[in-house]
Scaffold this active site. Structure first.
Site, PDB file in Angstrom:
ATOM      1  N   LYS A   5      -1.374   1.971   5.414  1.00 56.02           N
ATOM      2  CA  LYS A   5      -2.425   2.135   6.051  1.00 56.02           C
ATOM      3  C   LYS A   5      -2.675   2.130   7.562  1.00 56.02           C
ATOM      4  CE  LYS A   5      -7.583   0.961   4.773  1.00 56.02           C
ATOM      5  NZ  LYS A   5      -8.184   0.063   4.193  1.00 56.02           N
ATOM      6  N   ARG A   6      -1.555   1.485   8.163  1.00 57.44           N
ATOM      7  CA  ARG A   6      -1.321   1.299   9.348  1.00 57.44           C
ATOM      8  C   ARG A   6      -0.999   2.881  10.059  1.00 57.44           C
ATOM      9  NH1 ARG A   6       2.960  -0.957  11.039  1.00 57.44           N
ATOM     10  NH2 ARG A   6       3.541  -1.490   8.936  1.00 57.44           N
TER      11      ARG A   6
END
Ligand code: GLU
Length: 486
Positions: free
Chosen positions: A258-259
Site C-alpha cells: 500500500k505504501r
C-alpha cells in the site's frame, strides 16, 4: 473445469486477488466450465462490514461475474448452485464432522496449550534459532485425559499430526515437481477453539465437496501445500490440481504494498482506469502469450491464456505499462462509449456536461489526451464554466510572449475571429485566418495559438486552439476574449 475464487471478506479486493480471479475465470471459460465465488469468512476477527458486497461489485465491474456461488441480485447477496452453502461460516457442521473423522482416525489430536504457552515456546525457539513449530506437548497426552478435559468443557483446538518421516511430493501446474519433508511441517491447527475451521481444513473440505478441478492461488500458500495434500489423503479424497501464481512486486522487487501505490482494485476503478485496461495489464503480470502482442480483450484472453505459460518469478507491477495500456484502450472506444464511461465521473464533478447535447463531440477533443477517466471533468470544464484567465497564463515565456506582446496580439486575434462568419466557423477556416494574421505581422505560430487557447480555456494544457474555438462556437469564443481585462 471448475475453478474457484475464495476471498476472505477482510477489506478491499487486492489487485493480486483480481489477477487470481481473472486466471480462474479464464480457465473456466476456456473449458466451458464454471467459475465459482466462495467466501472464506472463518477468521472472525478480521471480518469487515460490506466487504462481500464490495468484492462482488468489483468483480462485476471487471466483467468477472461468477457462474456459481455467492453473487448479488438487486443489491442483495445471494447464493446460487448445487454445492452450497458457499459462505464458510454457514458450513461449520461440515468442517466439524471432518475434523472428528480425522481425530477418530488418529490423524489429528486435541491441543489444550494456551496462547501464552505457545508464545513462550515460540520465543524460546527463536532464541535457539529454531524454526517456530508446535512442540507436540499435547500429542503425547493419554486419550483418557484429553477426553476428560474435553468433557469438562476445556478450551482446545484440533491439530493435524504430520508424520515426521514422510516426504510429500506433488506437481504444481506452474512450479513443476515439488517435494516437502515431513519434519519441516508444523502440526497445523485445523479447528479453532471457537469451533471455526482454519483456512487449511476449510478449503480442503470445500474444494473436495465443490468439485474443484484446479486451485489457482497466490504463491504465499505454497509452503502450506503439503498439509493440504496430506489432508486430502487422510480424508480419502483425490486432491485437485494446484497452480501457485507469482507474487506481485514493486519496482524495487519488494512485495507490492500500500505504501508504494494503490493495491485495492477499487482504487483503479475510482481513478478511472478502464476494466479492459486493468484486466489486460493483470493478465500480463505473470503470463505472456509467447509473442510480442500486448493488447487483449477478455475474449481473446479466454482463447489464448494457458496456466503453463504463467511464470514462477515475481511479477513487477509497472504503473507506466498500465497507463500505456489504458491509453490504448481509451483510444479504442467509440465516441459514444467514451462518453458513457465518462458519465459517472461527470455526474460527480461536472453535472452540467450531462445536459449538453454537444457532449459527445466535445468529449472527442479530450479522448486522445486523457489517461484516466477521472481527468475528464477538469479537461471539459472550460466548456461549461467561465475560465479565470490571468496574464500570468497568457504571457508564456516559452512562447516568447511578454505581457506587452499579449496586449498587442490578443486584440488582433479578436478582430480576426470577428471577421469569420458564423457559417464559416470551423477549425480549417480558423486556422487559415489565424495563419494569415501570423504571417502578415511576422508572429510565431505559438504567439498566436497560445494566447487564444489560454484565453478560451484558462488552462495551460488543453486540446488545441482551433479545436477549442470551433467547439465553443463563435459567440462564446468572442465573449471569452472580451472578458479578459488586459
Ligand atoms: N481465502 C484465501 C485468501 O484469500 C483463499 C486462498 C485460496 O485461493 O485458496 O488468500
Amino acid at each position: 473445469m471448475r475453478t474457484r475464487f475464495p476471498p476472505s471478506p477482510t477489506g478491499f479486493l487486492h489487485v493480486g486477488g483480481l489477477r487470481t480471479a481473472l486466471y480462474c475465470y479464464l480457465v473456466a471459460k476456456q473449458t466451458k466450465g464454471s467459475f465459482l465465488l466462495r467466501i472464506e469468512d472463518t477468521d472472525r476477527e478480521r471480518l469487515v462490514e460490506g466487504a462481500i458486497e464490495n468484492i462482488i461489485r468489483t468483480l462485476h465491474w471487471a466483467g468477472l461475474d461468477p457462474d456459481e456461488g455467492v453473487m448479488m441480485e438487486k443489491g442483495v447477496v445471494i447464493q446460487k448452485g448445487e454445492h452450497g452453502p458457499y459462505i464458510q461460516s454457514e458450513r461449520l457442521p461440515l468442517y466439524q464432522k471432518y475434523a472428528k473423522e480425522l481425530l477418530d482416525a488418529g490423524r489429528a489430536y486435541p491441543c489444550f496449550c494456551t496462547p501464552d504457552r505457545l508464545d513462550q515456546m515460540r520465543k524460546e525457539q527463536q532464541e535457539a534459532k529454531q524454526a517456530p513449530m508446535y512442540d507436540r506437548k499435547c500429542l503425547k497426552m493419554p486419550k483418557e485425559e484429553s477426553a476428560r478435559r474435553i468433557a469438562a468443557g476445556e478450551k482446545h483446538v484440533i491439530r493435524m499430526e504430520i508424520p515426521r518421516s514422510t516426504t510429500v511430493t506433488f506437481t504444481d501446474d506452474i512450479r513443476g515437481n515439488l517435494s516437502f519433508e515431513g519434519k519441516t511441517i508444523d502440526d497445523q491447527v485445523l479447528l479453532k477453539s471457537d469451533g471455526f475451521p482454519t483456512y487449511h481444513l476449510a478449503h480442503v473440505v470445500d474444494d473436495h465437496l465443490m468439485d474443484t478441478d484446479l486451485v489457482i492461488r497466490g504463491e504465499e500458500w505454497l509452503s502450506s501445500l503439503p498439509k493440504h495434500l496430506l489432508l486430502f489423503e487422510y480424508l480419502g479424497w483425490k486432491a485437485p490440481r494446484y497452480a501457485h501464481v507469482p507474487l506481485l512486486l514493486n519496482p524495487d522487487r519488494s512485495k507490492l504494498s500500500k505504501r508504494q501505490g494503490d493495491v485495492a482494485a477499487e482504487d483503479y476503478k475510482e481513478k478511472g482506469y478502464l476494466p479492459e485496461a486493468l484486466l489486460n495489464f493483470l493478465a500480463l503480470l505473470g503470463w505472456n502469450p509467447g509473442t510480442e502482442e500486448e493488447i487483449f480483450t477478455l475474449k481473446e484472453l479466454i482463447d489464448r491464456f494457458s496456466i503453463e505459460r504463467v511464470q514462477k518469478a515475481g511479477a513487477v507491477f509497472d504503473h507506466e505499462k498500465l497507463d500505456w495500456l489504458q491509453g490504448q484502450w481509451i483510444r479504442k472506444l467509440t465516441p459514444e462509449e467514451f462518453v458513457n464511461r465518462l458519465k459517472p465521473f461527470l455526474e460527480k464533478h461536472l453535472a452540467a456536461a450531462l445536459r449538453d447535447p454537444e457532449l459527445t463531440t466535445r468529449a472527442t477533443l479530450i479522448q486522445d489526451r486523457l489517461t484516466l477517466l477521472s481527468e475528464g471533468p477538469d479537461m471539459l470544464r472550460f466548456f461549461y464554466e467561465e475560465p479565470g484567465v490571468t496574464m500570468e497564463l497568457l504571457a508564456n515565456p516559452k512562447q516568447k510572449l511578454t505581457p506587452e506582446l499579449v496586449k498587442e496580439i490578443l486584440p488582433q486575434i479578436r478582430t480576426t475571429l470577428e471577421g469569420i462568419a458564423e457559417k464559416d466557423w470551423n477549425r480549417e477556416i480558423l486556422e487559415e485566418r489565424l495563419r494569415a494574421l501570423m504571417e502578415s505581422k511576422g508572429y510565431k505560430l505559438g504567439q498566436v495559438l497560445w494566447p487564444l487557447r489560454a484565453a478560451l480555456t484558462g488552462k495551460p494544457y488543453s486540446p488545441g486552439a482551433f479545436e477549442v474555438a470551433e467547439a465553443l462556437g463563435r459567440e462564446k469564443a468572442l465573449t471569452r476574449i472580451d472578458n479578459i481585462s488586459l
